[in-house]
Design an enzyme around this catalytic site. Sequence first.
Site, mmCIF file in Angstrom:
data_model
loop_
_atom_site.group_PDB
_atom_site.id
_atom_site.type_symbol
_atom_site.label_atom_id
_atom_site.label_comp_id
_atom_site.label_asym_id
_atom_site.label_seq_id
_atom_site.Cartn_x
_atom_site.Cartn_y
_atom_site.Cartn_z
ATOM 1 N N ARG A 1 0.835 -1.210 0.000
ATOM 2 C CA ARG A 1 0.000 0.000 0.000
ATOM 3 C C ARG A 1 0.870 1.260 0.000
ATOM 4 O O ARG A 1 0.540 2.261 -0.611
ATOM 5 C CB ARG A 1 -0.957 -0.026 1.195
ATOM 6 C CG ARG A 1 -2.025 -1.108 1.065
ATOM 7 C CD ARG A 1 -2.750 -1.348 2.363
ATOM 8 N NE ARG A 1 -3.593 -0.208 2.731
ATOM 9 C CZ ARG A 1 -4.227 -0.134 3.918
ATOM 10 N NH1 ARG A 1 -4.068 -1.088 4.825
ATOM 11 N NH2 ARG A 1 -4.982 0.909 4.192
ATOM 12 N N ILE B 1 -4.773 6.353 5.811
ATOM 13 C CA ILE B 1 -3.326 6.360 6.073
ATOM 14 C C ILE B 1 -2.553 6.767 4.815
ATOM 15 O O ILE B 1 -1.326 6.751 4.804
ATOM 16 C CB ILE B 1 -2.861 4.996 6.622
ATOM 17 C CG1 ILE B 1 -3.149 3.851 5.651
ATOM 18 C CG2 ILE B 1 -3.552 4.726 7.967
ATOM 19 C CD1 ILE B 1 -2.600 2.491 6.146
ATOM 20 N N HIS C 1 -5.585 7.268 12.495
ATOM 21 C CA HIS C 1 -5.197 5.862 12.391
ATOM 22 C C HIS C 1 -3.786 5.698 11.848
ATOM 23 O O HIS C 1 -3.431 4.622 11.360
ATOM 24 C CB HIS C 1 -6.199 5.101 11.513
ATOM 25 C CG HIS C 1 -7.532 4.965 12.170
ATOM 26 N ND1 HIS C 1 -8.677 4.656 11.484
ATOM 27 C CD2 HIS C 1 -7.909 5.101 13.469
ATOM 28 C CE1 HIS C 1 -9.697 4.617 12.334
ATOM 29 N NE2 HIS C 1 -9.256 4.885 13.544
ATOM 30 N N CYS D 1 8.959 2.820 15.869
ATOM 31 C CA CYS D 1 9.954 1.902 16.431
ATOM 32 C C CYS D 1 9.450 1.306 17.745
ATOM 33 O O CYS D 1 9.138 2.046 18.689
ATOM 34 C CB CYS D 1 11.284 2.636 16.701
ATOM 35 S SG CYS D 1 12.533 1.519 17.395
ATOM 36 N N CYS E 1 16.173 0.877 13.302
ATOM 37 C CA CYS E 1 15.612 2.215 13.563
ATOM 38 C C CYS E 1 16.744 3.238 13.433
ATOM 39 O O CYS E 1 17.810 3.068 14.050
ATOM 40 C CB CYS E 1 15.039 2.250 14.982
ATOM 41 S SG CYS E 1 14.631 3.928 15.556
HETATM 42 C C1 BV8 Z 1 -10.180 1.589 19.867
HETATM 43 C C2 BV8 Z 1 -5.806 1.609 9.910
HETATM 44 C C3 BV8 Z 1 -10.112 2.032 22.212
HETATM 45 C C4 BV8 Z 1 -5.261 0.342 9.395
HETATM 46 C C5 BV8 Z 1 -8.032 1.085 10.699
HETATM 47 C C6 BV8 Z 1 -17.594 -3.772 19.150
HETATM 48 C C7 BV8 Z 1 -18.441 -2.679 19.021
HETATM 49 C C8 BV8 Z 1 -17.938 -1.395 18.808
HETATM 50 C C9 BV8 Z 1 -16.563 -1.186 18.727
HETATM 51 C C10 BV8 Z 1 -15.727 -2.259 18.841
HETATM 52 C C11 BV8 Z 1 -16.229 -3.550 19.057
HETATM 53 N N1 BV8 Z 1 -15.172 -4.387 19.134
HETATM 54 C C12 BV8 Z 1 -14.038 -3.678 18.987
HETATM 55 C C13 BV8 Z 1 -14.350 -2.379 18.816
HETATM 56 C C14 BV8 Z 1 -13.415 -1.260 18.627
HETATM 57 C C15 BV8 Z 1 -12.850 -1.278 17.211
HETATM 58 C C16 BV8 Z 1 -13.988 -1.254 16.200
HETATM 59 O O1 BV8 Z 1 -14.606 -0.227 15.981
HETATM 60 N N2 BV8 Z 1 -14.226 -2.425 15.568
HETATM 61 C C17 BV8 Z 1 -15.274 -2.500 14.555
HETATM 62 C C18 BV8 Z 1 -14.853 -3.491 13.475
HETATM 63 C C19 BV8 Z 1 -16.579 -2.944 15.235
HETATM 64 N N3 BV8 Z 1 -12.068 -0.067 17.080
HETATM 65 C C20 BV8 Z 1 -10.777 -0.061 17.463
HETATM 66 O O2 BV8 Z 1 -10.171 -1.049 17.837
HETATM 67 C C21 BV8 Z 1 -10.096 1.291 17.464
HETATM 68 N N4 BV8 Z 1 -9.464 1.494 18.743
HETATM 69 O O3 BV8 Z 1 -11.388 1.464 19.894
HETATM 70 O O4 BV8 Z 1 -9.395 1.824 20.984
HETATM 71 C C22 BV8 Z 1 -10.219 3.491 22.439
HETATM 72 C C23 BV8 Z 1 -11.265 4.228 21.866
HETATM 73 C C24 BV8 Z 1 -11.343 5.592 22.116
HETATM 74 C C25 BV8 Z 1 -10.386 6.234 22.902
HETATM 75 C C26 BV8 Z 1 -9.349 5.482 23.454
HETATM 76 C C27 BV8 Z 1 -9.268 4.105 23.220
HETATM 77 C C28 BV8 Z 1 -9.021 1.380 16.402
HETATM 78 C C29 BV8 Z 1 -9.640 1.175 15.026
HETATM 79 C C30 BV8 Z 1 -8.603 1.522 13.963
HETATM 80 C C31 BV8 Z 1 -8.417 0.361 12.999
HETATM 81 N N5 BV8 Z 1 -7.579 0.804 11.885
HETATM 82 N N6 BV8 Z 1 -7.244 1.548 9.722
HETATM 83 C C32 BV8 Z 1 -5.263 0.312 7.895
HETATM 84 O O5 BV8 Z 1 -5.688 1.288 7.243
HETATM 85 O O6 BV8 Z 1 -4.821 -0.720 7.384
HETATM 86 S S1 BV8 Z 1 -9.672 0.884 10.373
HETATM 87 C C33 BV8 Z 1 -10.047 1.202 8.737
HETATM 88 O O7 BV8 Z 1 -11.410 0.865 8.514
HETATM 89 C C34 BV8 Z 1 -10.016 2.671 8.391
HETATM 90 O O8 BV8 Z 1 -8.992 3.369 9.011
HETATM 91 C C35 BV8 Z 1 -11.349 3.199 8.808
HETATM 92 O O9 BV8 Z 1 -11.312 3.717 10.108
HETATM 93 C C36 BV8 Z 1 -12.187 1.958 8.914
HETATM 94 C C37 BV8 Z 1 -13.454 2.112 8.142
HETATM 95 O O10 BV8 Z 1 -13.101 2.289 6.847
HETATM 96 P P1 BV8 Z 1 -13.724 3.491 5.974
HETATM 97 O O11 BV8 Z 1 -12.688 4.551 5.867
HETATM 98 O O12 BV8 Z 1 -15.074 3.909 6.453
HETATM 99 O O13 BV8 Z 1 -13.837 2.735 4.619
HETATM 100 P P2 BV8 Z 1 -14.968 1.705 4.200
HETATM 101 O O14 BV8 Z 1 -14.458 0.914 3.045
HETATM 102 O O15 BV8 Z 1 -15.490 0.980 5.413
HETATM 103 O O16 BV8 Z 1 -16.139 2.663 3.688
HETATM 104 C C38 BV8 Z 1 -15.902 3.487 2.570
HETATM 105 C C39 BV8 Z 1 -17.128 4.347 2.418
HETATM 106 O O17 BV8 Z 1 -16.898 5.230 1.339
HETATM 107 C C40 BV8 Z 1 -18.359 3.529 2.088
HETATM 108 O O18 BV8 Z 1 -19.443 4.000 2.876
HETATM 109 C C41 BV8 Z 1 -18.609 3.830 0.613
HETATM 110 O O19 BV8 Z 1 -19.990 3.882 0.305
HETATM 111 C C42 BV8 Z 1 -18.012 5.199 0.480
HETATM 112 N N7 BV8 Z 1 -17.493 5.495 -0.863
HETATM 113 C C43 BV8 Z 1 -16.902 4.634 -1.741
HETATM 114 N N8 BV8 Z 1 -16.572 5.314 -2.858
HETATM 115 C C44 BV8 Z 1 -16.947 6.602 -2.670
HETATM 116 C C45 BV8 Z 1 -17.531 6.728 -1.401
HETATM 117 N N9 BV8 Z 1 -18.018 7.895 -0.931
HETATM 118 C C46 BV8 Z 1 -17.920 8.966 -1.746
HETATM 119 N N10 BV8 Z 1 -17.372 8.929 -2.968
HETATM 120 C C47 BV8 Z 1 -16.882 7.775 -3.461
HETATM 121 N N11 BV8 Z 1 -16.344 7.751 -4.697
#
Ligand code: BV8
Length: 228
Positions: free
Chosen positions: A55, A89, A105, A113, A132
């Site tokens: 990526r 990212i 993110h 590191c 590093c």
């Molecule tokens: C945390 C980096 C604690 C890596 C990413 C159960 C219930 C609720 C929450 C949780 C649960 N179990 C666990 C959790 C927490 C968890 C979570 O939410 N899990 C989900 C699966 C349920 N979250 C975490 O672990 C986070 N940390 O909670 O720590 C905390 C919280 C607060 C304060 C202190 C501590 C950390 C999550 C980070 C994960 N890392 N990315 C990498 O990139 O490889 S996540 C990754 O997916 C992205 O970064 C982004 O955040 C996420 C969603 O992706 P989107 O960007 O929305 O993309 P997606 O494809 O899903 O959607 C695209 C959209 O665009 C679509 O709607 C589409 O229609 C639209 N689109 C497409 N084309 C177009 C368009 N719109 C306009 N024009 C177009 N042309």
Amino acid sequence: MKIVVLTGAGISAESGVPTFRDADGLWEGHRVEDVATPEAYDHQPTAVHRFYDARRAALHAVEPNPAHLALARLEASLGDDLLVVTQNIDDLHERGGATRVLHMHGELRSALCRGCGARIEWLGDLVDFPPCPRCGVSELRPDVVWFGEIPYEMDRILVALERADLFVSIGTSGAVYPAAGFVQYAADHGARTLELNLVPSDGTHLFHEARHGSASVLVPEWVDSLLG
Ligand code: BV8
């Protein structure tokens, strides 16, 4: 007027960066939840490095699109009254001219590191476990926030949401927290909320207003409506 904009993979889709959850949202057959975790990295660091190295290498092949450029134009006009928080990212906001972008993110062009905690600008591969530059230990991982890890800049983001008059979510499915909860937090603190997305997101019902279509059309239109 103070504005907070949250962006997701959808804003970069028209630049050619695959999203996570659209039909092609898989990399080398991986589900993002399976490779974007500390456990995956501990168990199979080479596979995870390959996932991110690919990526990072692909960044040079993509360009900012009109949505990124419109947000930079808005920032030039609003200055500190606009904050862009991105879940992405990639570096397309910056290459589109934005200077105030919080990567909650992390970023592909940065390595973290595990030896000394340094965050180092990194443009090449990490799969060969390079040392590093600061501490010399070969413990560089992608500087990306994985599932289960704490997003960056949460304090600054929450303060901005508390002060915002308008919260705009662009190109995100509303599937991942805490980003998916920002709309409610902003509304609870008095902000109006607007969703600009290709289709209604999981949280579309939480927004005061939602417009659906391509970001490269909707975002410039929205910015033009603000700047006149
Ligand atoms: C945390 C980096 C604690 C890596 C990413 C159960 C219930 C609720 C929450 C949780 C649960 N179990 C666990 C959790 C927490 C968890 C979570 O939410 N899990 C989900 C699966 C349920 N979250 C975490 O672990 C986070 N940390 O909670 O720590 C905390 C919280 C607060 C304060 C202190 C501590 C950390 C999550 C980070 C994960 N890392 N990315 C990498 O990139 O490889 S996540 C990754 O997916 C992205 O970064 C982004 O955040 C996420 C969603 O992706 P989107 O960007 O929305 O993309 P997606 O494809 O899903 O959607 C695209 C959209 O665009 C679509 O709607 C589409 O229609 C639209 N689109 C497409 N084309 C177009 C368009 N719109 C306009 N024009 C177009 N042309």
